[in-house]
Design a protein around this motif. Structure first.
Motif, mmCIF file in Angstrom:
data_model
loop_
_atom_site.group_PDB
_atom_site.id
_atom_site.type_symbol
_atom_site.label_atom_id
_atom_site.label_comp_id
_atom_site.label_asym_id
_atom_site.label_seq_id
_atom_site.Cartn_x
_atom_site.Cartn_y
_atom_site.Cartn_z
ATOM 1 N N LEU A 203 25.842 -7.688 -3.045
ATOM 2 C CA LEU A 203 24.845 -7.528 -4.097
ATOM 3 C C LEU A 203 24.793 -8.764 -4.979
ATOM 4 C CD1 LEU A 203 22.846 -5.661 -5.628
ATOM 5 C CD2 LEU A 203 24.810 -4.825 -6.938
ATOM 6 N N GLU A 204 23.586 -9.243 -5.289
ATOM 7 C CA GLU A 204 23.390 -10.384 -6.188
ATOM 8 C C GLU A 204 22.790 -9.889 -7.490
ATOM 9 O OE1 GLU A 204 22.987 -13.498 -8.377
ATOM 10 O OE2 GLU A 204 24.109 -13.568 -6.499
ATOM 11 N N ARG A 205 23.508 -10.136 -8.599
ATOM 12 C CA ARG A 205 23.018 -9.718 -9.920
ATOM 13 C C ARG A 205 22.773 -10.882 -10.855
ATOM 14 N NH1 ARG A 205 26.542 -4.335 -11.618
ATOM 15 N NH2 ARG A 205 25.314 -2.803 -10.465
ATOM 16 N N ALA A 206 23.501 -11.992 -10.659
ATOM 17 C CA ALA A 206 23.388 -13.100 -11.610
ATOM 18 C C ALA A 206 22.004 -13.727 -11.569
ATOM 19 C CB ALA A 206 24.458 -14.152 -11.317
ATOM 20 N N VAL A 207 21.420 -13.814 -10.365
ATOM 21 C CA VAL A 207 20.081 -14.382 -10.195
ATOM 22 C C VAL A 207 19.234 -13.341 -9.481
ATOM 23 C CG1 VAL A 207 18.717 -16.289 -9.276
ATOM 24 C CG2 VAL A 207 21.088 -16.685 -9.992
ATOM 25 N N LEU A 208 18.102 -12.997 -10.072
ATOM 26 C CA LEU A 208 17.276 -11.945 -9.497
ATOM 27 C C LEU A 208 16.656 -12.394 -8.179
ATOM 28 C CD1 LEU A 208 15.465 -10.583 -12.678
ATOM 29 C CD2 LEU A 208 17.546 -9.742 -11.580
ATOM 30 N N GLY A 209 16.565 -11.467 -7.237
ATOM 31 C CA GLY A 209 15.945 -11.745 -5.951
ATOM 32 C C GLY A 209 15.328 -10.487 -5.372
#
Length: 375
Positions: A203-209
């Motif tokens: 999961l990526e939270r720091a940079v929205l995608g």
């Protein structure tokens, strides 16, 4: 930092047995606003309270880098702050410690064209290279190149000639499917030049995608099978992904379990690696962190990184939480908090050197990462 803290026994113990010249922080972000002519792009949505999530992320990053109130000189202030922190790391006989600064590519559309509307920010390779060259005592650099771009191979060759130590992707934020045949030429060039690919997974939270599924660790099989040295950022220690080994409609399982499966496949033991950046955050620490500490046979393939500036984002780290998990001794807590207040890079390093799980600790090879990037 007060000398009493810089020379504290906890800090001295963290350096024991390490060759500082081999200690490279393998995961650090170069950010700014572009006010120096750097070419950095920041999506206007991050300036608007109508987009509270992105607005908060921008403030978190700049505040953590002590550059949030440097009006007109944010780029410069961010780099100067890094100098200051590294001076604190390089005190006395500890010369040679460096940061690998990451460029950050834009999202691209299916035609391979930059898509600024869906890009939170952009940090050019050229700027990252120039900062590293201008401050060679402190920095090395990592390129970020979209494999769909028409000039991807030319840019990769230029980055190699300019001394880039690796290439960094965040597939969810950049719209990169690591399992796509469109990446094959890029993978062949990476393998030929022995340049590692550092790819976010989980999961990526720091940079929205928009494409979280592109962060599935199993999608990196294509790069591995092409002979690329792949570093899975954060060991995919947050979120869930489909178990694609059970088909396109396989069940969702913890991303870290998929990473672990890949990591234990014998055919990938020479070219699959993991970095432990951000794994001490509240939303990542737990069974996955305990496992990488305890699995000593994994340690030669693990790389330490801070994910700076995130160690300076106060809400996402908690020494007390690590104490509650039994990963940090309680009597270390006060000193670690004091170190963090002065130097989040040193905090991240000292904290990880004192992690323990069932009597095991991270090996020194996890921190002496320079040989991996100097191949």
């Amino acid at each position: 930092m007060p000398q009493s803290l810089a020379n504290h026994g906890l800090v001295r113990a963290a350096w024991e047995g390490l060759d500082a010249a081999q200690v490279w922080d393998s995961h650090a972000h170069l950010i700014g606003t572009g006010d120096s002519g750097s070419g950095i792009y920041v999506n206007p949505a991050t300036d608007s309270l109508l987009n509270p999530g992105q607005y908060a992320r921008r403030l978190f990053f700049l505040n953590a880098g002590c550059a949030h109130d440097a009006s007109g000189s944010v780029d410069r202030a961010y780099v100067e702050r890094l100098h200051n922190l590294l001076d604190g790391m390089q005190d006395g006989e500890k010369r040679g410690v460096k940061l690998l600064l990451y460029a950050f590519e834009r999202a691209h559309d299916e035609r391979g064209e930059p898509d600024l509307e869906h890009s939170m920010f952009y940090v050019p390779d050229a700027y990252t290279r120039d900062v590293a060259r201008a401050h060679a005592r402190y920095f090395e650099w990592v390129a970020s190149i979209h494999p769909y771009a028409g000039d991807a191979l030319e840019r990769l060759d230029q980055a190699r000639r300019d001394g880039a130590r690796a290439v960094k992707w965040i597939p969810a934020a950049m719209n990169i499917d690591p399992a796509s045949p469109r990446c094959d030429r890029f993978y062949a060039a990476l393998s030929k030049n022995n340049l590692p690919l550092v790819s976010h997974a989980g999961l990526e939270r720091a940079v929205l995608g928009d494409r979280q599924d592109f962060g599935n660790p199993l999608r990196l099989r294509r790069a591995l099978d092409a002979g690329v040295r792949v570093v899975v950022a954060h060991c995919a220690s947050m979120g869930q992904d489909r178990d694609l080994d059970k088909g396109d409609n396989g069940p969702f399982v913890d991303s870290f379990l998929l990473f672990s499966r890949l990591f234990e496949e014998k055919r990938y033991e020479k070219n699959l690696f993991g970095d432990i950046s951000a794994m001490t955050q509240v939303n990542r620490a737990g069974p996955s962190l305990a496992r990488v500490i305890e699995r000593e046979e994994w340690h030669p393939r693990l790389l330490n990184g801070s994910d700076y500036p995130l160690p300076g984002v106060m809400p996402i780290f908690s020494v007390d939480y690590l104490v509650s998990l039994g990963l940090i001794e309680e009597h270390f807590s006060k000193t670690l908090k004091e170190i963090r207040a002065h130097n989040p890079l040193l905090f991240d390093f000292v904290l990880k050197r004192h992690l323990r799980s069932n009597g095991k600790a991270l090996s020194k090879s996890v921190f002496e990462t320079r040989p991996f990037f100097m191949r």
